[in-house]
Structures are given as structure tokens and as C-alpha cells.
Design a protein around this motif. Structure first.
Motif, PDB file in Angstrom:
ATOM      1  N   UNK A   1       0.835  -1.208   0.000  1.00 12.16           N
ATOM      2  CA  UNK A   1       0.000   0.000   0.000  1.00 12.16           C
ATOM      3  C   UNK A   1       0.871   1.260   0.000  1.00 12.16           C
ATOM      4  N   UNK A   2       1.964   1.238   0.785  1.00 10.50           N
ATOM      5  CA  UNK A   2       2.865   2.396   0.816  1.00 10.50           C
ATOM      6  C   UNK A   2       3.538   2.603  -0.535  1.00 10.50           C
ATOM      7  N   UNK A   3       3.921   1.512  -1.183  1.00 10.70           N
ATOM      8  CA  UNK A   3       4.520   1.628  -2.514  1.00 10.70           C
ATOM      9  C   UNK A   3       3.551   2.266  -3.503  1.00 10.70           C
ATOM     10  N   UNK A   4       2.308   1.822  -3.480  1.00  4.63           N
ATOM     11  CA  UNK A   4       1.308   2.355  -4.401  1.00  4.63           C
ATOM     12  C   UNK A   4       1.035   3.826  -4.128  1.00  4.63           C
ATOM     13  N   UNK A   5       0.995   4.209  -2.861  1.00  8.98           N
ATOM     14  CA  UNK A   5       0.758   5.618  -2.520  1.00  8.98           C
ATOM     15  C   UNK A   5       1.908   6.485  -3.022  1.00  8.98           C
TER      16      UNK A   5
END
Length: 805
Positions: free
Chosen positions: A694-698
Motif C-alpha cells: 500500500x505504501x509503494x502504491x501511494x
């Protein structure tokens, strides 16, 4: 004359007199060759001086090294192991065998050994004086005066209560009405060479605790020397009946000191001044200074009755650091510390006879007094430290560090025994206590002290201790970068990289340029602001480095945007230099440290030291660390008319998110073209932590939204399910980009586990190591490492946790 020993008598002027017991031997016999093939069967080589002396040196070296190998896992210092080796070789253990003692430690051989010991100790104190810089250390720590004086006076005050106890209950110690408080000074003093050597061995010389401890040790040693000299003056005027004789002695002592100040010091400064820049001092001057140290030790021994002050005077007259001080230390330190000092520890063992401890009551009382004196010193320093907002644990460790014992302390104790102030039992008691104290202190400091935790409580409770990252740094504020420089070859690549950070009127860049210089010929490390007029501490090539950065800042401010340069010089051992850089980054709230890469096919000691420094910096820094592999970065930036081409490999994880954040700041420049490659691994998607994904996508989404409509930025996706496909992706970058930005650690993919065993440069990670090979000689690489300290905080920086809310 035949060989015999006994009580001799002789007649002088008709009077029969007794002489001391003597050992007589034929000088001519000692000169002959003694070997096992001699016709005389009585010519045993071990009956003669030279073979036994060589065996003593070999036994001391081998046994001390063997004990060090056995005790090093227990975190024991070399000093403890060397003293143990001396005690084992002495009368307490192996010396209990009379045959062994008569063979290896007979009376005549000990005379030669004692002479060599004095020779080695004189050069040891001379070298430590050469490496000492009292003025700079006392300026570093303002609290050193109060803490040092308190730690010095408290044991002396406590000793007044034990004066009568020592006089009536401790037999054989400090007789002839010698006041015990005067003895408590050298018993509990903190010797600077001892503290500095132990801190260097434990890699703590560059820490805040180490810097403060060395400042206090210098102050304590200075106070002790002043009091001792005053005491010597009083003794001279009270015990010498003739005031004229006393005045003559004081005049000669003053003349020696003035000779060192007004003759030796100016001469040495002239030698340094006439040495061409970048050249080493002529060998004749080095030899002259070494001989002068022996000459002054001889003069001091004649006048003072002690050789150490003379060697110290000449050592203080020689400026520390290059060119003369460092040359003297490099040429003579190894043989002094590894050959002559082990002989000193043999002498300690020879004088330490555990069987002499017969009066247990006296032994226990004296041992208890020694423990109380040192405990009062440690607790006193700890309590005084609280007034300066030093954490209570660090205050305790400071007192413990200042209790180290070493060569200078045992030189005092040996002199006391020679002067009959101590008998064998009291001397053995002091040696055992010092051995026990050091064996406890070293592991305690090694276990409890954490260099990345700051010394004071006020700093600990401020926001300055928070981890700083590129993601948490707002894009519209000044970017602070700490740029480390090893030598002049690193300058152009770092300048080009700073220029690529896109400084403009809305987003300035402040570069803290720090020239890293290996500590040679000095005992204490330094971190000083660069000042071109401050000649003493500034290495000569630092002026060229800082001039290049200042010229770059001036030219760039007139064209692109504001760049501020703040220059520093860090002089420290590479193995502990990371402490200085980490503290500087914390103090100045710096989110990014950049260090040049120093690996190539020709590996030597300096390159290995630099690589270890880079690795320790990645592990200990509380901010992001980038390692730059420069391959003509500056030339490519100048020669390209339109775009400086940058590629970012994004696989996922904290390191790659930091790399993307840096690319986001660079993307605002119209002359910098950025291509972000999102590398997908379909086989690993189910194994990736949901929060990490999720952090990568954000992070990717924010980067794309920021660069909507920016023709200089391209985002693309590529698939790599195994190591071969990953290598194809990396090879596709050849001859297309000037700079590749990549995270060090991948997101635990399967092909990373398969290929890590082939990685040569562990500090670069898998992809960085591949790009560092000769196959990519046309590409510069920047390897980004997120702070290791984030692991204590769920591996997420404050900005990441904010995104997840």
C-alpha cells in the motif's frame, strides 16, 4: 673472574666494609658464541643474556596474543590480556617453578629487561604527548572543567577519612609518614593516554562520551601534574638544608622546561614550515627528534629522578598531526606498542607475587579502600553530570570510562615500590584491583553505551531525535544534504549531483560539505568548521576542495538557484568516523547523507576502511544515506545540451520509496529527464506485506500526480519474475542514462535471495553491485539506503505512518 654470588667484603683506608650482594661474571665469556655444538658442555645458551632476552620477548608477545584471542569474545581489552600474560610468566604462576625462574628471569637478565622497559615506556609517553592536543580538546567540552574537578576532588576528600585507617591497619603501604590523600591523587586520576587508548580500542573515540571523557582526562592529568610539582618543590626546600642547593635544583628544572618551550618548539615549527606542501619531513629530522626525546629523558632522570617528564616535554613541543607528528607516530608506534610494551607487562608480572599476600586483614582493608575511592569517583561524576542534563546512564558510563587503568598508572606504582612506599603485598593488591577494574569496565561500556543515543536528556526529548527522510521533508522547503569528501577526485561528481537536485528560488539546497581525513599522529578526533585562515588543523588539500564548492555555489546562485555551502573538516579514524557524521546530521536536521563509493579492483587498507565506514554509516545514521558511484557525472552534465538523463528502478520497499522521493525533487528541472521503471514480480505479489504494498502504491501515485503534464518524466512498468529477467532489465539501461538511482535492499524477492551470494560489495545491495561492475562503466549510480533505525519503529518513517492513517 669466575661466576659467583654472595656477600663480598673489602678494605678501604684500613676499614673493613660490607658491600651489597653482587653477581659476577666474565665479560669475555659473555662475548663468546654459545651454541649447542660448543666443545664445552657447560655452555648452555640459556645461561647467557642475549638468548634469554629474546625468549622473554617472544614469550611475552605470544602469550599475550594467545590470551587476547581467548578473552576477546568476553570483550576484554588488550591491556587486561597483556597484564595477565605478565602475571602468568611471573612468580605468581610459572615462576613458582624455581627452574623456570632461574632460566628465564635470573638477576642479570632482569637488569637488561628493566632497561628496555624504561626505554619503551619513555617512547610510549613521548608518542602519546605528540598525539595530544590539549587546547582543542578543552574547547570541545565546556562541562569538562566542572565534571573533571569534581571527579578529581571527591576521591581526595574521601581519602582524608582513610588516612588513619591506612596508617594503622594497612602494613607495608605508604610508610615514612607519607600522607595518604597525596597518594589518592595518582591512584584515582584519569590519565589521558590511558583513556584515549582504551576508547580507541573500543571504537568510542569519536562519540560524544569519548570526546567528553578525553577532555576530562586531560584536565585531571594536568591538575595531578601541577599538584605533584608543587609537592616536589616543597620537598626540595624542606629536605635540603642549603637554600642555595635547592635554588640550583629549581633553576636546572626550570631551564629544562624553558629549553623545550623556547628552543625545541620554535626549531620544530621551522622544520614544519620549510617542508614543501604534500611532502614528508626529511628522515634526519625525524631521527633527531627521536634522539632528543631520549636525551631529555636522561636529563629529567638526572634532575627529577624520573625520566617520564623529559619525554613528555619533547612530545608536547612537537605539533600533533602532519607532517612531523604523524610521521613520527607512523614510523615508531608499532614497535613501541607491540614489542616494548609487552616487556613492560612482563615486569609487572615479575613484581607481582601473589604468594606475598599473607596478611589477609591488611589485604582486604586496602582493597576495600581502593574500591570505595573509585566508587566515590564514579558516583560523584554521575551526580555532577545530572546538572548538565546528561542522562544518568551516560553519566555512570562517563565515570566508568574515566576509571580505566593503563601504562602510566602502573609506572607510578612501580616507582612507589622502588622507593619502598609499597611492599610486595600492597603492590600485588593494587595490580589485582586494577586488573579487576579494567576487566569489568570494558565489557560494561561495550554493552551499555549506544553511540547513536545522544549524551544529554534535553536532546533526547526534542523532535531533533526523530528520523529524517526524504519522504518526510516537504518539497517546498530547503533540502539539506551532507556531502562527504575523501579526496579531490570526489568533488566534481558531488557538485554535479547537487546541481541535479534542482535548486531554485522556491526550493534552496544547503550542502554541508565535510572533508573526511584519517586520524594520524593525533590522539583525539576533531570536527571543526573550515576556515581558510586557520592553518593549524586544516589539511592542505582541504583548501582546494572547499574552494571548488564555494565557487560552484557562487556561480549557481547567479544562474539557477540558491545553494548554500557550509564546510567542515572531520579528522578521525575511519572505523569510528561514522559517529561524527551521524551526530552532525542530527544536529543540523539533515535528511540525506551522500558518500562516494571507494571500491575497485585494487583493494588496499584505506579502501577497505572507507567501505567499512560507508557500511557503518548506513547502519547507524538516523537519516537516508546515498552512496555515489561517480563515472564522469560532471562531464556528462556539462556536455549534454538538453537533458541530464536519470533512471529510477522501483521494485518496492523503504529504500526504493526514498529513491523515488529524491527523483520527485529532481523532476522539477527542465534539464533533467527522469524515467521511473516500476518492476513487477507477479510470483512475489502474494508474499508482499499488505502495508508495504500500500505504501509503494501511494508513493507512486503521488509521484505521478506531481508530474502530470511534465514531458521530462516518464513512468513505465516492466516484469521480472526471476534473476535472468531482472538482469535483462538492468542491462537495458546501458548507454541510455547518465545516472541510475536504486534502493539498496529489494523487497525480499526470490531472485534477490538467489543472487545475494554473488554480491561483491554488500553496501551497494544486489542491483547496485551489478551496476558497479565494469559492464556499466558509462553509468553513474546512486544507491539509496533508508535509515536502519526505522526497524525499531515498525520500519515506517513518520511520513509513511501519516499516509496510512
Amino acid at each position: 673472574m669466575s661466576r659467583y654470588s654472595g656477600l663480598t667484603t673489602y678494605v678501604k683506608h684500613g676499614e673493613l666494609r660490607n658491600a651489597h650482594p653482587v653477581v659476577c661474571f666474565s665479560y669475555q665469556e659473555e662475548k663468546r658464541n654459545h651454541n649447542i655444538f660448543s666443545k664445552d658442555n657447560n655452555d648452555n645458551p640459556l645461561k647467557f643474556i642475549f638468548p634469554v632476552l629474546m625468549l622473554q620477548i617472544i614469550l611475552a608477545f605470544v602469550l599475550s596474543r594467545l590470551i587476547y584471542l581467548l578473552f576477546r569474545p568476553l570483550r576484554q581489552s588488550k591491556f587486561v590480556c597483556n597484564v595477565l600474560a605478565g602475571i602468568i610468566l611471573g612468580p605468581s604462576v610459572l615462576g613458582r617453578n624455581k627452574k623456570f625462574m632461574e632460566t628465564f628471569y635470573p638477576a642479570k637478565e632482569m637488569q637488561v629487561l628493566n632497561t628496555l622497559v624504561k626505554f619503551g615506556v619513555s617512547y610510549f609517553v613521548f608518542l602519546t604527548a605528540v598525539k595530544r592536543d590539549t587546547a582543542s580538546l578543552l574547547k570541545i567540552a565546556r562541562n569538562a572543567w566542572t565534571i573533571g574537578i569534581s571527579g578529581y576532588m571527591i576521591p581526595v576528600a574521601i581519602s582524608f577519612f582513610f588516612n588513619s585507617t591506612v596508617e594503622y591497619h594497612v602494613t607495608g603501604c605508604f610508610g615514612r609518614g607519607f600522607p595518604f590523600p597525596l597518594v589518592a591523587c595518582p591512584l584515582t586520576q584519569s590519565s589521558f593516554p590511558v583513556v584515549a587508548n582504551n576508547l580507541e580500542e573500543q571504537d568510542l573515540i569519536t562519540t560524544e562520551l569519548g570526546q567528553l571523557a578525553m577532555s576530562i582526562a586531560i584536565l585531571s592529568e594536568t591538575i595531578t601534574n601541577v599538584i605533584s610539582n608543587i609537592f616536589v618543590v616543597v620537598i626540595i626546600f624542606t629536605r635540603i638544608g642549603s637554600y642555595l642547593a635547592a635554588f640550583q635544583i629549581m633553576f636546572l628544572i626550570s631551564a629544562v622546561i624553558l629549553f623545550a618551550i623556547y628552543i625545541v618548539r620554535p626549531t620544530v615549527l621551522q622544520i614544519i614550515k620549510r617542508t614543501p606542501e604534500g611532502k614528508s619531513v626529511q628522515e634526519v629530522f625525524v631521527v633527531t627528534v627521536l634522539l632528543l626525546a631520549l636525551f631529555m629523558a636522561l636529563i629529567a632522570d638526572i634532575l627529577w629522578g624520573a625520566f617520564i617528564p623529559g619525554a613528555v616535554l619533547i612530545g608536547l613541543a612537537v605539533p600533533d598531526g602532519p607532517p612531523l607528528g604523524s610521521t613520527i607516530v607512523e614510523k615508531s608506534e608499532l614497535i613501541v606498542t607491540e614489542i616494548f610494551l609487552p616487556l613492560f607487562y612482563i615486569q609487572i608480572g615479575y613484581l607481582t607475587d601473589m604468594s606475598s599476600v599473607k596478611d589477609m586483614n591488611s589485604f582486604l582493608v586496602f582493597l576495600l579502600i581502593l574500591m570505595l575511592l573509585h566508587l566515590s569517583k564514579i558516583l560523584g561524576i554521575m551526580l555532577i553530570s545530572l546538572f548538565f542534563d546528561i542522562r544518568i546512564k551516560n553519566g555512570l558510563l562517563l565515570g566508568v570510562v574515566l576509571s580505566f587503568k593503563g601504562v602510566e598508572d602502573f609506572s607510578f606504582y612501580e616507582r612507589w615500590q622502588q622507593d619502598k612506599l609499597l611492599d610486595k603485598q600492597c603492590y600485588a593488591t593494587i595490580v589485582l584491583f586494577c586488573l579487576f577494574l579494567n576487566s569489568i569496565v570494558c565489557p560494561l561500556v561495550d554493552i551499555l553505551y549506544k553511540p547513536h543515543v545522544r549524551l544529554t536528556t534535553t536532546y533526547h526529548h526534542t523532535k531533533a531525535l526523530r528520523l529524517r527522510t526524504l519522504q518526510s521533508t516537504p518539497k517546498d522547503v530547503e533540502l539539506r544534504v551532507l556531502s562527504c569528501v575523501y579526496h579531490e577526485d570526489n568533488v566534481h561528481g558531488l557538485i554535479a549531483l547537487i546541481k541535479a537536485f534542482n535548486p531554485n528560488k522556491n526550493r534552496a539546497v544547503c550542502a554541508y560539505v565535510t572533508h573526511l581525513v584519517e586520524l594520524v599522529g593525533r590522539a583525539a578526533p576533531l570536527l571543526i568548521p573550515y576556515n581558510k585562515h586557520r592553518r593549524r588543523f586544516i589539511p592542505k588539500n582541504s583548501h582546494h576542495i572547499m574552494r571548488a564548492f564555494n565557487n560552484f555555489a557562487t556561480d549557481n546562485n547567479n544562474s539557477s538557484g540558491p545553494i548554500t555551502i557550509q564546510s567542515f573538516i572531520a579528522i578521525a579514524p575511519y572505523k569510528s568516523m561514522h559517529n561524527i557524521i551521524c551526530n552532525l546530521a542530527q544536529d543540523r536536521h539533515i535528511p540525506l547523507i551522500i558518500v562516494p563509493f571507494s571500491g575497485n579492483q585494487e583493494v588496499n587498507r584505506v579502501q577497505n576502511s572507507i567501505r567499512n565506514f560507508n557500511t557503518m554509516l548506513q547502519e547507524q545514521a538516523s537519516c537516508t544515506v546515498g552512496i555515489l558511484i561517480d563515472r564522469g557525472l560532471c562531464l556528462r552534465m556539462i556536455n549534454l545540451n538538453r537533458h541530464f538523463k536519470v533512471a529510477v528502478l522501483f521494485i518496492g520497499g523503504a529504500d526504493d520509496r526514498e529513491a523515488l522521493a529524491l527523483a520527485s525533487r529532481m523532476s522539477g528541472s527542465p534539464k533533467v529527464g527522469i524515467n521511473v521503471f516500476k518492476i513487477c514480480c507477479k510470483q512475489e505479489e502474494g508474499k508482499v506485506c499488505g502495508v508495504e504494498k500500500q505504501l509503494d502504491e501511494i508513493s507512486l501515485k503521488e509521484f505521478k500526480e506531481k508530474n502530470v503534464g511534465n514531458a521530462c518524466v516518464v513512468c513505465s512498468e516492466m516484469v521480472a519474475n526471476n534473476s535472468l529477467q531482472m538482469m535483462d532489465v538492468v542491462r537495458s539501461l546501458r548507454k541510455k542514462y547518465n545516472l541510475v538511482i536504486v534502493g539498496k535492499n529489494l523487497r525480499r524477492t526470490q531472485f534477490e535471495k538467489e543472487m545475494m551470494q554473488w554480491v561483491e560489495y554488500q553496501e551497494l545491495g544486489l542491483v547496485g553491485d551489478v551496476l558497479a561492475s565494469s559492464d556499466f562503466c558509462d553509468i553513474s549510480v546512486l544507491v539509496i539506503k533508508h535509515s536502519e533505525l526505522d526497524k525499531s519503529n515498525n520500519n515506517f518513517c513518520p511520513s509513511c505512518r501519516e499516509k496510512l492513517r
